[in-house]
Design an enzyme around this catalytic site. Structure first.
Site, PDB file in Angstrom:
ATOM      1  NE  ARG A  90     -14.203   0.268 -74.685  1.00 47.34           N
ATOM      2  CZ  ARG A  90     -13.048   0.581 -75.256  1.00 47.34           C
ATOM      3  NH1 ARG A  90     -12.806   0.216 -76.486  1.00 47.34           N
ATOM      4  NH2 ARG A  90     -12.133   1.273 -74.595  1.00 47.34           N
ATOM      5  CB  THR A  97      -9.300   2.442 -83.425  1.00 47.67           C
ATOM      6  OG1 THR A  97      -9.015   2.418 -82.042  1.00 47.67           O
ATOM      7  CG2 THR A  97     -10.761   2.393 -83.618  1.00 47.67           C
ATOM      8  CB  SER A  99     -14.573   3.522 -75.903  1.00 45.92           C
ATOM      9  OG  SER A  99     -14.192   3.632 -77.251  1.00 45.92           O
TER      10      SER A  99
END
Ligand SMILES: *[C@@H]1O[C@H](CO)[C@@H](O)[C@H](O)[C@H]1NC(C)=O
Ligand SMILES: *[C@@H]1O[C@H](CO)[C@@H](O)[C@H](O)[C@H]1NC(C)=O
Ligand SMILES: *[C@@H]1O[C@H](CO)[C@@H](O)[C@H](O)[C@H]1NC(C)=O
Ligand SMILES: *[C@@H]1O[C@H](CO)[C@@H](O)[C@H](O)[C@H]1NC(C)=O
Ligand SMILES: *[C@@H]1O[C@H](CO)[C@@H](O)[C@H](O)[C@H]1NC(C)=O
Ligand SMILES: *[C@@H]1O[C@H](CO)[C@@H](O)[C@H](O)[C@H]1NC(C)=O
Length: 569
Positions: A126, A399, A457
């Site tokens: 990430r 996403t 997240s």
């Protein structure tokens, strides 16, 4: 601008709605591996029917991505002898041009990989906070999650992209085909062009007056629309360079130099040092038991612990069939909503463990912890947000999710994102890369950040394994990921519904203001019953896809709502 009505016919991922009466927050795509039944139109239109029932559609292997094209690219890689990771990387690269509003190599990724022996590893790459971050950045966080013109999509919010380092780590551990082979199908597609698919087309008119527009202008200066041919030539060159020279060229080579120069011109603070020092993190998976299954998921900063907490609460109600009467249904949904409210209150423990070790995060996965919270759930009423420890946080929208099961039984569940639609809206002109705005995920979670820190997240790429079955599941759509994945798992594993039915079941989530969001197809009597218990209710739409492997029967279902499609053999 879209209103609620525009979404009725098909929701779009990476979509942040404007202020509309009904709050359509996000779209979830829960991709479970396997094989999708439905093969609709190719690329540029929304398929209208789902094809045959999904049982045992394929016998060996399958890939479930957001689009048929990318699933097929993944499947082709499997058929050429590629591993599940090879297929996942190829499908993600493809998604970076089929759904460039959702993810790309300017973003970050979290992989959950199960090898053929059943061992599970996590690769987290990430985005991270750059060294020369603006220390006042989080003071500019939006005060609400309603979309406004001040939405934080600009160069200040760009995190150091981890996507390619993640692919590198995954490929080094599990790859079978040469690295460059994973890039070839997407390079070709990007260079030759293709008709703009429906979902990408929906996002183009929403692009503001930013460098990103350049991508979508025709020779007369008009914006392209769905069905028009689009090419990503700069990105094709960049992908080709990365394919041929390897990942270091992105982090410490010509691509790095060009990218940083473009980001700095756009006002961003990233430096070459940020890229050169970027590292993916390979760790063990966390797990919980769910009946005969083990659920494997990534540790924080991913949202897997939240998913496990929700399922641990619900499993204590020992439901092994679907609630039938209205009273039973209302009670079930009420308990589920209460679990989601506690889950929201616990999100504050989901932080980057390297910078903010939070012992409570592990507690969230424990049965005793869930037992305690369950004992605080009353069957007749709900409570004020304080009861659940809820404080306001900001969740993002973008996403994509890809799930893969290879012929040898190995599996990949991977979620990738540039955060909001088209991320920061900053396009690097010399590389064709669209940059993320992932730093907004700190909003409401912390007041300060450290260089190298990864934002929290909701991503929960998961693998469920029983002695005879593998279920690969994950989703996209931010705050809806844990609730939607939990719902699909409960309906399939506990209520005995097929994947299709499990995914079709109306999904519920609770937003950051403790408002219950539910799909409009939930019966009115149920909604009334929930309101009678004190829940504040509003409607939304979402999507989920799923696939399952039991020996040589691979069955799958892709959500009617998102119209994702898988491929297999
Ligand atoms: C868009 O931005 C360009 C360059 O920043 C500027 O010249 C132009 O006037 C802007 N257009 C609109 C419609 O705001
Ligand atoms: C970046 O590349 C330079 C020159 O090739 C090399 O000396 C340096 O060690 C590299 N830095 C990193 C962090 O890999
Ligand atoms: C599950 O997690 C526990 C720690 O919570 C660990 O000890 C155990 O090895 C894990 N099990 C598997 C099968 O990975
Ligand atoms: C890698 O992840 C583990 C487990 O979440 C964490 O404890 C560790 O600090 C991480 N390392 C880095 C370099 O981020
Ligand atoms: C969290 O887990 C630790 C270790 O298992 C335990 O000592 C502690 O009491 C737990 N805290 C809560 C609030 O459950
Ligand atoms: C951030 O600061 C505000 C105001 O000082 C405070 O109310 C809030 O609790 C802090 N948030 C976090 C996550 O520390």
């Amino acid at each position: 601008m879209f209103g609620y009505e525009d979404l009725e016919g098909g929701n779009t991922s990476c979509y942040r709605p404007p202020k509309v009466p009904v709050s359509v927050k996000v779209l979830v795509c829960v991709g479970v591996v396997g094989c999708l039944a439905s093969i609709g139109d190719y690329l540029n239109s929304v398929p209208s029917d789902k094809g045959p029932s999904p049982s045992c559609t394929f016998s060996k292997a399958a890939v479930a991505a957001d689009s048929r094209k990318c699933s097929e690219i993944g499947r082709d890689i499997l058929q050429k002898g590629g591993s599940a990771v090879d297929a996942a990387i190829a499908a993600l690269l493809c998604t970076s041009i089929i759904n460039p509003q959702c993810m790309g190599i300017g973003g970050g990724v979290i992989f959950t990989v199960m090898d053929r022996s059943g061992k599970v590893k996590i690769i987290t790459s990430r985005e991270t906070v750059p060294r020369k971050g603006n220390s006042d950045l989080l003071k500019s966080c939006p005060k609400t999650t309603e979309w406004t013109m001040e939405w934080p999509q600009d160069s200040r919010w760009i995190g150091v992209p981890g996507e390619i380092r993640g692919y590198e780590a995954a490929h080094r551990l599990y790859g079978k085909l040469p690295w460059a082979d994973l890039f070839q199908p997407t390079i070709k597609l990007a260079r030759e062009g293709f008709p703009i698919p429906y979902y990408q087309g929906q996002h183009i008119p929403r692009i503001g007056n930013t460098s990103l527009r350049e991508l979508y202008l025709d020779k007369n200066g008009n914006l392209l629309k769905t069905g028009d041919t689009v090419k990503f030539e700069k990105l094709a060159d960049t992908l080709e360079t990365i394919a041929n020279e390897g990942p270091d060229v992105f982090y410490n080579g010509t691509i790095a130099k060009n990218l940083i120069s473009d980001i700095q011109k756009a006002g961003g603070t990233l430096t070459l040092e940020d890229l050169a020092s970027y590292e993916a993190n390979v760790t063990d998976a966390w797990n919980i038991s769910l009946g005969e299954y083990k659920l494997y998921f990534p540790p924080p900063p991913s949202g897997g612990a939240i998913l496990s907490f929700i399922l641990n609460i619900m499993k204590g109600y020992k439901m092994n069939s679907e609630p039938k009467t209205n009273d039973e249904k209302i009670l079930f949904y009420h308990r589920y909503i209460e679990a989601l409210k506690f889950a929201n209150g616990l999100k504050k423990h989901i932080l980057d463990p390297k910078f903010r070790p939070d012992k409570m995060a592990k507690n969230l996965t424990e049965d005793s912890f869930a037992d305690n919270k369950r004992s605080l759930i009353n069957s007749d009423k709900t409570h004020d947000p304080q009861y659940y420890g809820i404080n306001s946080y900001l969740d993002s929208i973008g996403t994509t999710h890809v799930s893969v099961v290879a012929a040898d039984g190995s599996a990949v569940s991977v979620t990738s994102s540039i955060n909001d639609e088209f991320g920061s809206n900053v396009l690097s002109p010399s590389t064709g890369i669209i940059l993320n705005n992932q730093l907004t995920d700190f909003c409401g979670r912390t007041n300060s950040t450290s260089p190298g820190e990864r934002p929290p997240s909701n991503m929960s790429p998961s693998v469920l394994k029983s002695p005879s079955k593998t279920l690969v599941i994950g989703g996209s759509g931010s705050e809806m990921i844990p609730p939607a994945v939990a719902s699909a798992v409960m309906n399939h594993l506990w209520f005995g519904k097929s994947l299709e039915e499990a995914i079709d079941t109306p999904v519920i989530f609770v937003d950051y203001q403790s408002e219950v969001k539910l799909e409009s197809k939930l019966e009115k009597d149920i909604v009334d019953g929930l309101e009678a218990k004190g829940h504040k209710v509003a409607k939304f739409y979402n999507t989920v896809n799923a696939v399952e492997k039991a020996d040589s029967c691979i069955s799958a279902w892709s959500d009617e709502r998102k119209k994702g499609e898988a491929a297999g053999y």
